[in-house]
Motif scaffolding. Structure first.
Motif, PDB file in Angstrom:
ATOM      1  N   HIS A 119       0.836  -1.196   0.000  1.00  0.00           N
ATOM      2  CA  HIS A 119       0.000   0.000   0.000  1.00  0.00           C
ATOM      3  C   HIS A 119       0.873   1.248   0.000  1.00  0.00           C
ATOM      4  CE1 HIS A 119       0.921  -0.036   4.289  1.00  0.00           C
ATOM      5  NE2 HIS A 119       0.283   1.116   4.480  1.00  0.00           N
ATOM      6  N   ASN A 135      -5.006  -3.654   0.859  1.00  0.00           N
ATOM      7  CA  ASN A 135      -5.843  -3.256   1.993  1.00  0.00           C
ATOM      8  C   ASN A 135      -6.368  -4.450   2.771  1.00  0.00           C
ATOM      9  OD1 ASN A 135      -7.102  -1.198   3.539  1.00  0.00           O
ATOM     10  ND2 ASN A 135      -9.029  -1.473   2.450  1.00  0.00           N
ATOM     11  N   LEU A 140      -5.498   1.004   4.412  1.00  0.00           N
ATOM     12  CA  LEU A 140      -5.832   2.199   3.634  1.00  0.00           C
ATOM     13  C   LEU A 140      -6.712   3.167   4.420  1.00  0.00           C
ATOM     14  CD1 LEU A 140      -6.476   0.844   0.013  1.00  0.00           C
ATOM     15  CD2 LEU A 140      -4.332   1.585   1.085  1.00  0.00           C
TER      16      LEU A 140
END
Length: 204
Positions: A119, A135, A140
């Protein structure tokens, strides 16, 4: 020898170095193209990262970050670049392909960037926080565990950011610290061992 280095960043198996003239060097593991040198072969010596699309070299860079299988950079104009693994949507362009050369994202007002296991986090000049990519643990901060292949804004007033493997930790303008994502070892500092999917204030 590599000289005039002003910033370094170590990922899982590769390293980036930023020199005072705004160029980026990389070395180490390169199976996903995380070195950004136009191929997927590892190197044991510092090699200049290529420019966007594989032409020339990356220039006028002010910030770098090395993750597990990817890398990021921001230039002096605020444009944000990503290279390496893209299977989790790390490029923020809706795709899931990888690249061994830097790819420019839609973020054009960035001042800081960091990449984790899959991420990506960007801090904008307008103190806005953007996240995208992997995620699985809620890193996130979008309230779910679905990968996001498009850049998304999740907070305002953010002045500092860092990504762990599957965690996001940020500081706001008032000095408060928040975390989201994997927390099985209590790494978010929120008093539990449960993952969270939204920014949660760290307790004392």
């Amino acid at each position: 020898y590599l000289t005039d280095v002003i910033k370094i960043s170590a990922g899982t198996n590769h390293v980036l170095a930023l020199t005072k003239n705004g160029e980026v060097y990389a070395w180490g593991k390169n199976e996903k193209g995380q070195l950004g040198i136009g191929n997927n072969e590892k190197t044991t010596y510092a090699t200049k990262v290529t420019g966007e699309g594989g032409t020339s070299t990356l220039k006028r860079i002010v910030d770098i970050s090395a993750g597990e299988e990817g890398s990021t950079a921001i230039n002096e104009f605020g444009w944000f670049y990503v290279w390496g693994n893209g299977t989790n949507g790390e490029f923020g362009n809706g795709g899931t392909t990888s690249s061994n050369v830097p790819v420019k994202t839609v973020v054009n007002h960035g001042i800081s960037a960091t990449i984790g296991e899959g991420h990506v986090i960007a801090q904008g000049q307008n103190v806005k926080l953007y996240t995208w990519g992997k995620n699985n643990a809620g890193q996130l901060g979008t309230g779910n565990t679905t990968n996001n292949t498009i850049v998304g804004k999740i907070a305002d007033g953010i002045t500092d950011i860092t990504a762990g493997g599957n965690q996001t930790i940020v500081k706001d303008i008032e000095g408060n610290i928040y975390g989201t994502g994997q927390n099985t070892n209590g790494e978010l500092g929120i008093g539990t061992n449960e993952n969270v999917t939204t920014l949660t204030k760290i307790t004392i």
